[in-house]
Design an enzyme around this catalytic site. Structure first.
Site, short mmCIF file in Angstrom:
data_model
loop_
_atom_site.label_atom_id
_atom_site.label_comp_id
_atom_site.label_asym_id
_atom_site.label_seq_id
_atom_site.Cartn_x
_atom_site.Cartn_y
_atom_site.Cartn_z
N GLU A 85 -24.92 22.81 24.35
CA GLU A 85 -25.55 23.04 23.05
C GLU A 85 -26.82 23.88 23.17
OE1 GLU A 85 -24.48 22.58 20.10
OE2 GLU A 85 -22.64 21.59 20.72
N CYS A 241 -14.28 31.63 8.58
CA CYS A 241 -15.29 31.82 7.52
C CYS A 241 -16.48 32.60 8.08
CB CYS A 241 -15.73 30.46 6.99
SG CYS A 241 -16.60 30.51 5.42
N CYS A 248 -10.00 34.49 4.46
CA CYS A 248 -9.75 33.42 3.49
C CYS A 248 -8.28 33.00 3.43
CB CYS A 248 -10.22 33.86 2.11
SG CYS A 248 -12.02 34.10 2.01
N CYS A 251 -7.61 30.25 5.90
CA CYS A 251 -8.50 29.09 5.88
C CYS A 251 -7.73 27.81 5.56
CB CYS A 251 -9.60 29.31 4.84
SG CYS A 251 -10.75 27.92 4.73
N CYS A 257 -12.51 25.33 -1.72
CA CYS A 257 -13.59 26.32 -1.68
C CYS A 257 -13.91 26.86 -3.07
CB CYS A 257 -13.20 27.46 -0.74
SG CYS A 257 -14.52 28.66 -0.49
#
Length: 502
Positions: A85, A241, A248, A251, A257
């Protein structure tokens, strides 16, 4: 009356923006805007199912994900996710993979990292950028060993409070992925995904939007697979995205959305208008925020039909980077074995590129080459503790872009004939080419060295070409140059020579 009402609303919004309100008040106002949340529990269940099904099928196989699944030791797993991370902050996945694999191979546990020196950590981090991250990892590892008996914090709150460089997102990511804690994790990718899903168009870094996004993330995270859900959200933002040209049509949560619905509706209306099929007064086919005029999450700017879903999120305008020009001296000397050594100095332990090694450098003084050389010579003499007679030669300029600085290195080189050493100091050293390549140096230093090599090679080739041209004899033995005769040939002699050559 409409104009008066609009003016009043505008004034209220301006006053609300200026007035600092308690976080609790902000949250209460946000929660009332159900259009921007997921009030329907059934929709949340469906969203989780669709997103996790897509993730299970299409997720990228990444070393830290594999380790988080396979490693049984909770302490090692938490440490490994922590490292990933920190490395992934402001850095692309493709770049991190090789660094992560080398890091974990060398320091597989937090105890191993704590035993390393900062110099070794900087060497391993060299080229990854944002060098303070490696330093904070090292500091955190030493703190875990010395203050926490070698045990990594086992809660989000502990991670947040006890590890340097760990903020709200990083703690949430480590807590959910390594420890299985049910908490959201809001990074840049998740901000984009949630802003588009719930049509949140206010400035994404505002307190109202920040609190709203964390509330949404915590409410939708899957309680059974919190780590996978958070990684799926990040994966969706990174691959589908995306900031520009989002996919799209691919997705998995398109049906949830609001920005896609809005973009699709705008596209349909535009098509109908072209075909002359629009009807005045027809109600919109999509849901909208009931109080968008006063909503702190709605966009303050008009919808741009060309942008579509890319209307969300709205980011604050970036400050232009600070422009700096730095004089850099590439100082080298010849060793007895024929190899070259380069003079390097260590940067301060705090600030930009903390603790890394660089060629002698100072901020640009003056604008002329004479002023540059004088300033650089003074700095090099200070480092060496002695003077030198060689004249620095201009090499060229190297541009390197930091997140907040547009840096130009104005590079000069000087080869010292005397083999005098530098001042005895821990922050100054001579390094061979091979040692320099392995040292803790920034990408900027490597760019400078590459420029010097290219110029040096070019000069060498030019010199050799000139020598070859000078040594190659003229093929035409009857030419003026061959005979040393500058007298012009007659036409008869000219054609006679041509015939003999053929």
């Amino acid at each position: 009356m409409k104009k008066v009402r609009a003016a009043v609303i505008t004034g209220k919004r301006a006053n609300m923006a200026k007035r600092k309100r308690p976080v609790a008040a902000v949250k209460e106002e946000i929660i009332s805007q159900t259009y921007h949340t997921f009030p329907d529990a059934a929709e949340v269940v469906l969203l989780r199912s669709q997103l996790l099904s897509w993730y299970d099928k299409d997720k990228r196989e990444l070393p830290w994900r594999t380790l988080a699944i396979t490693e049984q030791d909770l302490n090692i797993r938490t440490y490994a996710v922590w490292v990933s991370e920190i490395m992934l902050q402001q850095t692309q996945v493709a770049t991190v993979i090789s660094y992560y694999n080398k890091w974990i191979k060398r320091w597989p546990t937090v105890q191993d990292l704590a035993a390393a020196t900062l110099e070794e950590v900087n060497q391993m981090w060299a080229g990854l950028g944002y060098y303070s991250r490696g330093k904070r990892l090292h500091e955190g590892a030493r703190k875990v060993v010395s203050e926490l008996n070698g045990e990594m914090p086992q809660s989000v709150d502990g991670l947040l409070k006890q590890l340097p460089g760990v903020g709200r997102y990083t703690a949430g990511a480590i807590g959910s992925i390594a420890l299985g804690q049910v908490t959201g994790a809001v990074d840049g990718n998740v901000i984009r995904v949630l802003c588009r899903l719930r049509a949140i168009g206010a400035e994404s870094s505002s307190p109202a939007v920040t609190e709203a996004l964390w509330d949404i993330a915590n409410s939708v995270v899957d309680p059974n697979r919190p780590g996978d859900f958070n990684q799926a959200m990040m994966e969706l933002g990174a691959r589908i995205c995306t900031p520009k040209a989002p996919l799209c049509s691919q997705c998995p949560v398109q049906s949830h959305c609001r920005s896609y619905q809005k973009a699709n509706y705008a596209k349909e209306q535009s098509t109908k208008k072209l075909l002359g099929k629009t009807r005045k007064g027809s109600p919109p086919d999509i849901e909208d925020c009931v109080d968008s005029e006063a909503c702190l999450l709605c966009p303050s700017e008009p919808w741009d039909s060309e942008l579509g879903v890319m209307n969300f999120p709205r980011k604050p305008a970036k400050k232009p980077p600070r422009v700096e020009r730095t004089l850099t001296g590439l100082v080298l000397r010849h060793r007895a074995d024929g190899q070259d050594e380069y003079l390097l100095t260590q940067r301060p332990s705090k600030g930009l590129l903390a603790g890394l090694w660089q060629f002698p450098s100072i901020l640009e003084v003056g604008i002329s080459e004479v002023e540059h050389k004088r300033a650089l010579c003074t700095e090099i003499c200070r480092i060496l503790g002695t003077g030198f007679s060689e004249d620095p030669q201009f090499v060229g300029e190297v541009v390197h872009i930091f997140s907040h600085i547009h840096q130009t290195y104005v590079v000069y080189s000087v080869c010292l004939k005397a083999r005098g050493s530098a001042n005895h100091c821990e922050t100054v050293q001579w390094l061979s080419r091979s040692a320099l390549q392995e040292a803790a140096v920034s990408t900027g230093v490597k760019k400078i060295l590459k420029l010097y090599d290219s110029v040096d090679k070019s000069d060498h080739q030019t010199t050799n070409a000139a020598k070859r041209k000078k040594s190659v004899p003229t093929k035409n033995k009857n030419s003026c140059a061959a005979r040393g005769d500058s007298k012009q040939l007659s036409l008869t002699s000219f054609f006679k020579n041509i015939k003999e050559e053929n």
